[in-house]
Write an enzyme that holds these catalytic residues in place. Structure first.
Site, PDB file in Angstrom:
ATOM      1  N   LYS A 112      -6.160  29.137  -3.147  1.00 18.11           N
ATOM      2  CA  LYS A 112      -6.542  27.994  -3.970  1.00 18.11           C
ATOM      3  C   LYS A 112      -5.291  27.348  -4.559  1.00 18.11           C
ATOM      4  O   LYS A 112      -4.600  27.948  -5.388  1.00 18.11           O
ATOM      5  CB  LYS A 112      -7.458  28.401  -5.125  1.00 18.11           C
ATOM      6  CG  LYS A 112      -8.078  27.186  -5.836  1.00 18.11           C
ATOM      7  CD  LYS A 112      -8.616  27.519  -7.211  1.00 18.11           C
ATOM      8  CE  LYS A 112      -7.596  27.319  -8.297  1.00 18.11           C
ATOM      9  NZ  LYS A 112      -7.218  25.900  -8.547  1.00 18.11           N
ATOM     10  N   ALA A 136      -1.593  32.850 -20.452  1.00 20.80           N
ATOM     11  CA  ALA A 136      -2.956  33.045 -20.956  1.00 20.80           C
ATOM     12  C   ALA A 136      -3.936  33.254 -19.800  1.00 20.80           C
ATOM     13  O   ALA A 136      -4.779  34.161 -19.838  1.00 20.80           O
ATOM     14  CB  ALA A 136      -3.380  31.850 -21.803  1.00 20.80           C
ATOM     15  N   THR A 137      -3.828  32.429 -18.767  1.00 22.41           N
ATOM     16  CA  THR A 137      -4.697  32.588 -17.601  1.00 22.41           C
ATOM     17  C   THR A 137      -4.367  33.875 -16.871  1.00 22.41           C
ATOM     18  O   THR A 137      -5.266  34.570 -16.364  1.00 22.41           O
ATOM     19  CB  THR A 137      -4.545  31.391 -16.654  1.00 22.41           C
ATOM     20  OG1 THR A 137      -4.783  30.179 -17.366  1.00 22.41           O
ATOM     21  CG2 THR A 137      -5.522  31.484 -15.491  1.00 22.41           C
ATOM     22  N   GLU A 191       2.964  36.046 -11.700  1.00 26.29           N
ATOM     23  CA  GLU A 191       4.220  35.365 -12.017  1.00 26.29           C
ATOM     24  C   GLU A 191       3.863  34.303 -13.037  1.00 26.29           C
ATOM     25  O   GLU A 191       3.219  33.302 -12.721  1.00 26.29           O
ATOM     26  CB  GLU A 191       4.825  34.773 -10.742  1.00 26.29           C
ATOM     27  CG  GLU A 191       6.320  34.505 -10.852  1.00 26.29           C
ATOM     28  CD  GLU A 191       6.635  33.119 -11.383  1.00 26.29           C
ATOM     29  OE1 GLU A 191       6.912  33.032 -12.613  1.00 26.29           O
ATOM     30  OE2 GLU A 191       6.608  32.160 -10.622  1.00 26.29           O
ATOM     31  N   CYS A 228       9.253  26.996 -14.006  1.00 27.72           N
ATOM     32  CA  CYS A 228       9.212  28.164 -14.896  1.00 27.72           C
ATOM     33  C   CYS A 228      10.597  28.748 -15.131  1.00 27.72           C
ATOM     34  O   CYS A 228      10.805  29.503 -16.076  1.00 27.72           O
ATOM     35  CB  CYS A 228       8.268  29.225 -14.330  1.00 27.72           C
ATOM     36  SG  CYS A 228       8.701  29.774 -12.655  1.00 27.72           S
ATOM     37  N   GLU A 284       6.356  28.288 -24.648  1.00 32.83           N
ATOM     38  CA  GLU A 284       6.698  27.558 -23.426  1.00 32.83           C
ATOM     39  C   GLU A 284       6.160  26.131 -23.498  1.00 32.83           C
ATOM     40  O   GLU A 284       4.968  25.913 -23.669  1.00 32.83           O
ATOM     41  CB  GLU A 284       6.117  28.267 -22.206  1.00 32.83           C
ATOM     42  CG  GLU A 284       6.547  27.628 -20.896  1.00 32.83           C
ATOM     43  CD  GLU A 284       5.992  28.341 -19.687  1.00 32.83           C
ATOM     44  OE1 GLU A 284       6.720  28.466 -18.697  1.00 32.83           O
ATOM     45  OE2 GLU A 284       4.825  28.772 -19.736  1.00 32.83           O
TER      46      GLU A 284
END
Length: 475
Positions: free
Chosen positions: A173, A229-230, A248, A282, A379
């Site tokens: 996905k 969080a996810t 990651e 990131c 972040e």
């Protein structure tokens, strides 16, 4: 308006329930395609196709799998312009950047693992006259790969290439914000000779089809790149079924400038590490820590380089920065700049939205913030960096390690002993010394602390997407 379709069993198909999501072009703020909002019914079709394909793909000779992946890499290179255009329209990044970095690196990912699988070796232990043990790496089965929006094809291929190379079937996905390059990839998989059902691509929301992929009992491993969080939700869900999981996640990366550095090179590269891809990487160095004795000199050079940056139309070759990925993300970035002012920061450069169609923001430099304030701890994932002073090596290490993240760090110094010493003391999975974003695909990739678990890259990825099986033979 183009309607994107899911790619299941080698065919492009509409979502079973007929639900779609608007896909907005960041550079214009207008809808330019629609993507499936896939559901459990679509996932079941993909799982069914993968189960049928697995016996064929997993038992295919390594050489033949390798040739198919090499062919896919060739086709990406042949179609570079189409992929780059779709990535730029999807993501908002400059077209030249997609052409120069993102799409070539995606091709390299497939080519690297096409070669790596041929050279991947197993182990054997011999007890003379008594027994032989050997270890083989067996494909897991069906794996779920969920990739983010910031480097759409690059990170999508970074996950599926080693999974496919090891003989797994994939249900993948891409981000619902950047679906187009993954959509184009299905056709090339067919052209490369990949059997139907080996690679299946489902589009939709993370909380919907993404979570369904993680929960499904038939997916045996999950590779996820995205927000912390996810990632916690993904990790908790996968662990309940004892699935292998690689996460990651986020970063708040320090860029440490020591007084004995090459000041010109440090300043120029620090601008790149701060603002490349609109700061939506990131690995960007969002906290610049500068030794006090050269603080003013570095700041002057850094700001001189920042003033040269052009924010503009992603299709314009003169644009250094394009648009942020969405209006929601633009609002998030702007809210952090307002927060920095509330926390006592001073804006040295930028700090405002650019009033034009699309989602543009000035590259922003802030100083005067406490090292533990929210702006320095959380972040932002946009074109915003902070400048902070330090007096000693020990203080630099303390500040670098003060966040909950530990993805990457950049050091600038001419002292080789210091380079090793500080690299070992900083809690980051990746350390760059006098450079940034130089990657060797043979090395492991990943972060410490809240930046994730597991390692990608090289043999680490091949091992993740396989199971170790020991065979003991008595002589």
């Amino acid at each position: 308006m183009q309607k994107v379709k899911n790619f299941i069993n080698g065919n492009y198909v509409d979502p079973i329930k007929g639900k779609y999501i608007d896909n907005v072009e960041p550079g214009t703020g207008k809808v330019f395609s629609q993507i499936p909002n896939s559901t459990q019914e679509d996932l079941e079709e993909a799982i069914k196709a993968a189960k049928i394909a697995f016996p064929v793909w997993s038992t295919m000779s390594v050489d033949k799998r390798s040739r198919i992946l090499h062919k896919l890499a060739d086709l990406i290179e042949t179609n570079l312009d189409d992929f780059a255009l779709m990535e730029s329209r999807d993501n908002g990044k400059p077209l030249w950047l997609a052409k120069a970095v993102d799409i070539p690196r995606a091709s390299t990912n497939f080519r690297f693992y096409a070669s790596a699988i041929v050279n991947f070796s197993t182990e054997a232990q011999v007890s003379e006259g008594f027994m032989v043990n050997y270890t083989r790496r067996a494909p897991i089965g069906i794996v779920g790969c969920i990739s983010p929006w910031n480097l759409p094809l690059y990170l999508f291929s970074w996950k599926i290439a080693p999974a496919l190379a090891m003989g797994n079937c994939v249900v993948a996905k891409p981000s619902e914000l950047t679906p187009m390059t993954a959509f184009l990839l299905g056709r090339l998989a067919n052209e490369a000779g990949m059997p139907p059902g080996v690679l299946n691509i489902l589009h939709g929301e993370g909380k919907g089809i993404g979570q369904a992929i993680v929960e499904h009992k038939s997916t045996k491993a999950i590779s996820f790149t995205g927000g912390t969080a996810t990632g916690k939700i993904v990790g908790a869900t996968a662990s309940q079924q004892f699935k292998k999981v690689s996460l990651e996640l986020g970063g708040k990366n320090p860029n440490i400038i020591f007084a004995d550095c090459d000041l010109d090179e440090a300043a120029k590269t620090s601008v790149k590490s701060s603002f490349t891809n609109q700061g939506e990487i990131c690995l960007c160095g969002s906290r610049i820590l500068i030794e006090d004795s050269i603080y003013e000199k570095f700041k002057t050079k850094f700001l001189e380089e920042c003033r040269k940056l052009i924010v503009g139309d992603p299709m314009d070759t003169n644009s250094n920065l394009g648009a942020l990925v969405s209006e929601e993300h633009l609002n998030k970035v702007d809210s952090y700049v307002r927060l920095a002012l509330e926390e006592g920061g001073t804006i040295l450069h930028g700090g405002k939205r650019i009033e034009k169609e699309g989602y543009y923001y000035e590259p922003t430099v802030i100083e005067g913030l406490d090292e533990h304030c929210r702006t320095n701890m959380e972040e932002i994932f946009g074109p915003v960096v902070t400048l902070n002073r330090f007096q000693s090596e020990e203080e630099a290490i303390d500040i670098a390690n003060s966040t909950r993240y530990g993805l990457s760090c950049t050091l600038w110094t001419s002292d080789l002993k210091r380079a090793h010493r500080v690299s070992h003391a900083v809690q980051s999975g990746i350390i760059w010394v006098n450079c940034w974003l130089i990657r060797d695909l043979r090395t492991p990739f990943g972060g410490m602390k809240d930046s994730g678990i597991g390692r990608e890259g090289g043999n680490e990825a091949l091992r993740f997407f396989s199971e170790a099986q020991n065979v003991c033979i008595k002589l």
